[in-house]
Design an enzyme around this catalytic site. Structure first.
Site, PDB file in Angstrom:
ATOM      1  N   CYS A  61      -4.034   0.587  -2.518  1.00  0.00           N
ATOM      2  CA  CYS A  61      -3.871  -0.630  -1.709  1.00  0.00           C
ATOM      3  C   CYS A  61      -2.827  -1.554  -2.321  1.00  0.00           C
ATOM      4  CB  CYS A  61      -5.187  -1.393  -1.632  1.00  0.00           C
ATOM      5  SG  CYS A  61      -6.476  -0.552  -0.728  1.00  0.00           S
ATOM      6  N   CYS A  91     -10.500  -2.909  -4.304  1.00  0.00           N
ATOM      7  CA  CYS A  91      -9.606  -3.986  -4.768  1.00  0.00           C
ATOM      8  C   CYS A  91     -10.413  -5.174  -5.274  1.00  0.00           C
ATOM      9  CB  CYS A  91      -8.652  -4.409  -3.656  1.00  0.00           C
ATOM     10  SG  CYS A  91      -7.413  -3.132  -3.318  1.00  0.00           S
ATOM     11  N   ASN A 147       0.836  -1.198   0.000  1.00  0.00           N
ATOM     12  CA  ASN A 147       0.000   0.000   0.000  1.00  0.00           C
ATOM     13  C   ASN A 147       0.873   1.251   0.000  1.00  0.00           C
ATOM     14  OD1 ASN A 147       0.576  -1.027   2.611  1.00  0.00           O
ATOM     15  ND2 ASN A 147      -1.055   0.159   3.557  1.00  0.00           N
ATOM     16  N   GLU A 159       0.300   5.246   0.707  1.00  0.00           N
ATOM     17  CA  GLU A 159      -0.659   6.245   1.201  1.00  0.00           C
ATOM     18  C   GLU A 159      -0.275   7.650   0.743  1.00  0.00           C
ATOM     19  OE1 GLU A 159      -0.934   5.494   5.444  1.00  0.00           O
ATOM     20  OE2 GLU A 159      -2.090   3.657   5.061  1.00  0.00           O
ATOM     21  N   CYS A 181     -10.370  -4.738   0.343  1.00  0.00           N
ATOM     22  CA  CYS A 181     -11.384  -3.683   0.339  1.00  0.00           C
ATOM     23  C   CYS A 181     -12.233  -3.772  -0.935  1.00  0.00           C
ATOM     24  CB  CYS A 181     -10.724  -2.308   0.448  1.00  0.00           C
ATOM     25  SG  CYS A 181     -10.101  -1.666  -1.114  1.00  0.00           S
ATOM     26  N   GLU A 229      -3.028  -4.720  -3.042  1.00  0.00           N
ATOM     27  CA  GLU A 229      -3.540  -5.611  -4.096  1.00  0.00           C
ATOM     28  C   GLU A 229      -3.521  -4.909  -5.451  1.00  0.00           C
ATOM     29  OE1 GLU A 229      -4.810  -4.887  -1.173  1.00  0.00           O
ATOM     30  OE2 GLU A 229      -6.081  -6.476  -0.377  1.00  0.00           O
TER      31      GLU A 229
HETATM   32  N1  THU Z   1      -5.239  -1.545   2.519  1.00  0.00           N
HETATM   33  C1  THU Z   1      -4.693  -2.374   1.571  1.00  0.00           C
HETATM   34  O1  THU Z   1      -3.535  -2.199   1.162  1.00  0.00           O
HETATM   35  N2  THU Z   1      -5.453  -3.386   1.098  1.00  0.00           N
HETATM   36  C2  THU Z   1      -6.752  -3.614   1.463  1.00  0.00           C
HETATM   37  O2  THU Z   1      -7.403  -4.475   0.899  1.00  0.00           O
HETATM   38  C3  THU Z   1      -7.354  -2.830   2.532  1.00  0.00           C
HETATM   39  C4  THU Z   1      -6.580  -1.696   3.029  1.00  0.00           C
HETATM   40  C5  THU Z   1      -4.435  -0.426   3.032  1.00  0.00           C
HETATM   41  C6  THU Z   1      -4.947   0.921   2.632  1.00  0.00           C
HETATM   42  C7  THU Z   1      -4.406   1.779   3.742  1.00  0.00           C
HETATM   43  O3  THU Z   1      -3.081   2.181   3.396  1.00  0.00           O
HETATM   44  C8  THU Z   1      -4.324   0.869   4.948  1.00  0.00           C
HETATM   45  O4  THU Z   1      -4.424  -0.460   4.443  1.00  0.00           O
HETATM   46  C9  THU Z   1      -5.435   1.086   5.956  1.00  0.00           C
HETATM   47  O5  THU Z   1      -6.659   1.120   5.363  1.00  0.00           O
END
Ligand code: THU
Length: 147
Positions: free
Chosen positions: A60, A98, A49, A51, A95, A62
């Site tokens: 994310c 994704c 991920n 940010e 999420c 994925e």
């Molecule tokens: N996140 C992912 O990388 N994959 C997911 O399927 C859910 C959330 C990340 C996004 C964010 O940087 C952190 O997790 C918290 O939401």
């Protein structure tokens, strides 16, 4: 692939997913996620991920992994499965955004596995996003193209 080879491959995929989570840029959530996509020919692409101070721009793990594969020239019919590491108890499911991106490239019955230090869960793509948005209603785009 026999059972022993499968177990070995799975252990390697999990280790790669956990390793790539260490590259996450997650100063806001402190929640580093790693993902590996496995291709039908055995190749793998990983992602973490990333940010942003403008939170909604976060990508994310994925989607980072899938987009890296596409950017490397992988064709849309080559995606076999996803392995995700989340630093959580239980292991978290991907999420919604994704799930939609996974549904674009993977067959409806493709495996998605999420694990953490103390937990492991798995689904098929169709369990995570039944009736995904698609210009080919009634199934994932990938299933339709393959069918
Ligand atoms: N996140 C992912 O990388 N994959 C997911 O399927 C859910 C959330 C990340 C996004 C964010 O940087 C952190 O997790 C918290 O939401």
């Amino acid at each position: 692939m026999n059972n022993e080879q499968l177990t070995e491959r799975l252990a390697q995929l999990k280790s790669t997913a956990q390793a790539v989570s260490q590259h996450a840029y997650a100063p806001y959530s402190q929640f580093p996620v790693g993902a590996v996509v496995l291709l039908k020919d055995g190749r793998q692409f990983s992602g973490c991920n990333v940010e942003n101070a403008s939170y909604g721009l976060t990508n994310c793990a994925e989607r980072t992994a899938i987009f890296a594969a596409i950017a490397a020239g992988v064709s849309a019919d080559q995606f076999a499965g996803v392995v995700i590491y989340t630093p959580s108890q239980p292991a978290y499911a991907p999420c919604g955004a994704c799930r939609q991106v996974i549904a674009e490239f993977f067959a409806a019955d493709a495996p998605v596995l999420s694990f953490s230090d103390a937990d492991q869960r798995h689904w098929q793509v169709q369990d995570l996003l039944p009736d995904a948005f698609s210009f080919q209603p009634g199934g994932s785009l990938r299933a339709k193209l393959e069918g």
